[in-house]
Enzyme design. Structure first.
Site, mmCIF file in Angstrom:
data_model
loop_
_atom_site.group_PDB
_atom_site.id
_atom_site.type_symbol
_atom_site.label_atom_id
_atom_site.label_comp_id
_atom_site.label_asym_id
_atom_site.label_seq_id
_atom_site.Cartn_x
_atom_site.Cartn_y
_atom_site.Cartn_z
ATOM 1 N N ASP A 77 57.047 12.123 78.385
ATOM 2 C CA ASP A 77 55.591 12.033 78.207
ATOM 3 C C ASP A 77 55.142 12.417 76.802
ATOM 4 O O ASP A 77 55.824 13.123 76.069
ATOM 5 C CB ASP A 77 54.870 12.904 79.243
ATOM 6 C CG ASP A 77 55.351 14.357 79.262
ATOM 7 O OD1 ASP A 77 56.523 14.607 78.922
ATOM 8 O OD2 ASP A 77 54.552 15.244 79.618
ATOM 9 N N GLU A 135 56.782 16.641 81.286
ATOM 10 C CA GLU A 135 57.184 17.970 80.828
ATOM 11 C C GLU A 135 55.979 18.728 80.308
ATOM 12 O O GLU A 135 55.847 19.929 80.532
ATOM 13 C CB GLU A 135 58.252 17.848 79.742
ATOM 14 C CG GLU A 135 58.830 19.191 79.279
ATOM 15 C CD GLU A 135 57.956 19.934 78.272
ATOM 16 O OE1 GLU A 135 57.874 21.173 78.338
ATOM 17 O OE2 GLU A 135 57.333 19.271 77.410
ATOM 18 N N GLU A 136 55.074 18.022 79.638
ATOM 19 C CA GLU A 136 53.904 18.676 79.059
ATOM 20 C C GLU A 136 52.945 19.182 80.134
ATOM 21 O O GLU A 136 52.136 20.082 79.869
ATOM 22 C CB GLU A 136 53.163 17.714 78.123
ATOM 23 C CG GLU A 136 53.975 17.249 76.917
ATOM 24 C CD GLU A 136 54.265 18.361 75.924
ATOM 25 O OE1 GLU A 136 53.731 19.471 76.089
ATOM 26 O OE2 GLU A 136 55.041 18.115 74.976
ATOM 27 N N HIS A 361 53.273 19.454 68.200
ATOM 28 C CA HIS A 361 51.907 19.283 68.698
ATOM 29 C C HIS A 361 50.898 19.070 67.563
ATOM 30 O O HIS A 361 49.707 18.984 67.819
ATOM 31 C CB HIS A 361 51.468 20.450 69.598
ATOM 32 C CG HIS A 361 52.218 20.504 70.898
ATOM 33 N ND1 HIS A 361 51.648 20.963 72.070
ATOM 34 C CD2 HIS A 361 53.479 20.152 71.233
ATOM 35 C CE1 HIS A 361 52.534 20.906 73.051
ATOM 36 N NE2 HIS A 361 53.665 20.409 72.557
#
Length: 388
Positions: A77, A135-136, A361
């Site tokens: 993702d 995962e996020e 990020h």
């Protein structure tokens, strides 16, 4: 067979796949196109593919003879981050970006699948390729586990890696113990009694109560928790009040926690509510506290670390396998490690000269693509050595 040499032969293929994923990022549990591409690539390689949930994938490569099973994992993702790089293959999905390297993770694992497929007649046992959604969102690995990804055949060891832009390309960090923290989310609503700003004694000020609560929560970090096992309590948002001349009667606070040990992780909600309850009572306020456990710390197994370190040295070179400090960031790979032995390493992808030095990020996050063949080779080498 030298896995790095084999990875070099397919470098262009790996890079093209990574760039395609990068241009088409998809959020957690909505990795529809991504899932389709991964399936197609695995099927082209002759690997048995199973769908897990809506966007999870498990591929099995069976060796010449029966034996153990190793699982290799990549997450899929992207993040709701607007890309600000000048890459020719920057995101086409506005507002979303592979700002954490999951595009690279998938490409490297597909590269390893290609390498291993070419030598399957030399393998005893099975390689399970896990392509995990979300995962996020800290829920993807749990979904995969609940749907049996570690069974049929039963996984004897799991290995994964996270590309790391703050570690020089050409190096790999292999460490024992907890290498990434657990993460949880929480939401607190403080309910007081609003009144005119000129007569605060007629109400119960929810803002002042919130200030006291927030201050009190940080004493857990400095005075309650064992400082030798770091934790973090982060207040992310504070919302309250309607006008400058009104004493607010309601404040909503959201935040997240980090912890490395299971003891601290388990105690955090209890410690927090004790502070919240006593402070709200002191300010004549009520509260609603909701705590959502996210994922456990990524805690590597000692024997797996010792084995992987020697295996990765064959690809990276002895001098390039290093240790770095624990990361307070999180990854739900830790949920696999609660079920089966294994370990998680960091693969260097930083390069100051190429501008690959922004943190994960970030809107400007980039990686040195020279790291891709090293990651693919490490995946393949660990699988080969384990199955021997």
């Amino acid at each position: 067979m030298n896995t790095l040499d084999e990875a070099k032969k397919i470098e262009k293929w790996i890079v093209e796949i990574r760039r395609d994923f990068h241009m088409n990022p998809e959020p957690s549990f909505k990795e529809i196109r991504t899932c389709k591409i991964v399936k197609e690539k695995l099927i082209e390689l002759g690997i048995e593919v199973s769908s897990i949930g809506k966007t999870g994938i498990s591929g099995i490569l069976k060796g010449k003879n029966p034996g153990k099973t190793i699982a290799l994992r990549a997450d899929m993702d992207a993040l709701s981050v607007a890309e600000e790089t000048n890459l020719s293959f920057k995101s086409k999905n506005l507002g979303f970006m592979h700002a954490c390297g999951h595009d690279a993770h998938m490409a490297m694992l597909l590269g390893a699948a290609k390498i291993l497929t070419n030598m399957k007649d030399e393998i005893d046992g099975n390689v399970k390729f896990i392509f995990q959604p979300a995962e996020e969102a800290s829920g993807g690995s749990t979904t995969m586990i609940e749907n049996g990804v570690l069974e049929n055949p039963k996984v004897d060891m799991i290995y994964g890696m996270h590309i790391f832009s703050l570690l020089e390309c050409g190096k790999a960090a292999v460490m024992e113990g907890s290498v990434m923290s657990a993460v949880d989310a929480w939401e607190l609503t403080i309910k007081g009694k609003s009144c005119h700003g000129s007569t605060p004694w007629d109400g119960h000020d929810a803002v002042m109560c919130a200030v006291a609560v927030i201050s009190g929560l940080q004493t857990i970090v400095s005075r309650v928790n064992d400082a030798r096992n770091p934790i973090g309590i982060n207040v992310g948002t504070i919302n309250g009040g309607e006008r400058s001349n009104v004493i607010p009667g309601k404040v909503k606070i959201t935040g997240s926690n980090r912890a490395f040990t299971q003891e601290s992780h388990d105690m955090l909600p209890t410690w927090m509510e004790k502070i919240i309850k006593s402070t709200c009572e002191a300010y004549d306020c009520e509260y609603d506290f909701m705590y959502k456990v996210g994922c456990d710390a990524v805690t590597n197994h000692k024997n797996a670390v010792e084995f992987v370190r020697e295996s990765v040295k064959k690809v990276m070179g002895d001098e390039n396998v290093v240790k770095i400090p624990q990361r307070m960031s999180s990854d739900d790979f830790g949920m696999y490690l609660k079920k089966v032995p294994g370990m998680y390493m960091f693969l260097g992808a930083g390069n100051q000269k190429k501008g690959c030095c922004h943190p994960h990020h970030s809107n400007n996050f980039m990686i040195d693509e020279d790291s891709l063949i090293k990651g693919a080779a490490c995946h393949a080498q660990v699988a080969i050595d384990f199955l021997k």
